[in-house]
Write a protein that holds these residues in place. Sequence first.
Motif, PDB file in Angstrom:
ATOM      1  N   ASP A   3       7.060   4.731-104.101  1.00  0.00           N
ATOM      2  CA  ASP A   3       7.172   6.170-104.324  1.00  0.00           C
ATOM      3  C   ASP A   3       6.962   6.891-102.993  1.00  0.00           C
ATOM      4  O   ASP A   3       5.892   6.797-102.397  1.00  0.00           O
ATOM      5  N   ALA A   4       7.989   7.594-102.538  1.00  0.00           N
ATOM      6  CA  ALA A   4       7.942   8.274-101.240  1.00  0.00           C
ATOM      7  C   ALA A   4       7.328   9.670-101.314  1.00  0.00           C
ATOM      8  O   ALA A   4       7.201  10.342-100.296  1.00  0.00           O
ATOM      9  N   ASN A  52      15.495  13.571 -99.979  1.00  0.00           N
ATOM     10  CA  ASN A  52      15.974  12.506 -99.089  1.00  0.00           C
ATOM     11  C   ASN A  52      14.860  11.580 -98.607  1.00  0.00           C
ATOM     12  O   ASN A  52      15.114  10.687 -97.806  1.00  0.00           O
ATOM     13  N   SER A  53      13.646  11.772 -99.097  1.00  0.00           N
ATOM     14  CA  SER A  53      12.527  10.950 -98.641  1.00  0.00           C
ATOM     15  C   SER A  53      12.713   9.476 -98.980  1.00  0.00           C
ATOM     16  O   SER A  53      12.302   8.597 -98.219  1.00  0.00           O
ATOM     17  N   ILE A  55      15.457   7.823 -98.976  1.00  0.00           N
ATOM     18  CA  ILE A  55      16.394   7.263 -97.992  1.00  0.00           C
ATOM     19  C   ILE A  55      15.663   6.983 -96.684  1.00  0.00           C
ATOM     20  O   ILE A  55      15.787   5.896 -96.101  1.00  0.00           O
ATOM     21  N   ALA A  56      14.877   7.951 -96.234  1.00  0.00           N
ATOM     22  CA  ALA A  56      14.132   7.787 -94.988  1.00  0.00           C
ATOM     23  C   ALA A  56      13.090   6.672 -95.110  1.00  0.00           C
ATOM     24  O   ALA A  56      12.898   5.883 -94.178  1.00  0.00           O
ATOM     25  N   LEU A  57      12.431   6.580 -96.270  1.00  0.00           N
ATOM     26  CA  LEU A  57      11.446   5.519 -96.481  1.00  0.00           C
ATOM     27  C   LEU A  57      12.128   4.151 -96.475  1.00  0.00           C
ATOM     28  O   LEU A  57      11.617   3.204 -95.872  1.00  0.00           O
ATOM     29  N   ALA A  58      13.279   4.047 -97.113  1.00  0.00           N
ATOM     30  CA  ALA A  58      14.016   2.780 -97.116  1.00  0.00           C
ATOM     31  C   ALA A  58      14.354   2.351 -95.690  1.00  0.00           C
ATOM     32  O   ALA A  58      14.231   1.169 -95.341  1.00  0.00           O
TER      33      ALA A  58
END
Length: 90
Positions: A3-4, A52-53, A55-58
């Motif tokens: 969970d981002a 978009n968090s 995507i950035a976390l991935a």
Amino acid sequence: FFDARHDFEFKQGHIRGAINVPLNGFENQKATLAKIPPGKTFVTYCDGVECNSSIALAAKLHEAGFTNVKIFFSGWSDWTSNKLPIETSP
């Protein structure tokens, strides 16, 4: 699931079994992430398609050596609207 979202949102409710890895606190999660096998499949999520968090976390997880990371684009909003299992944290 990773969970981002912010810790506050995570505590209010998250996908059952998810690990909170807030994007803005990624560097503070190194000890937690070190305990997890990097070849395992993981799914990142945040609030939904407007967020978009995930995507950035991935991307950060991939850079950290996690090779099989997926993104749940519709995230928390889709999960809860479909009444799938959730939990809260104290």
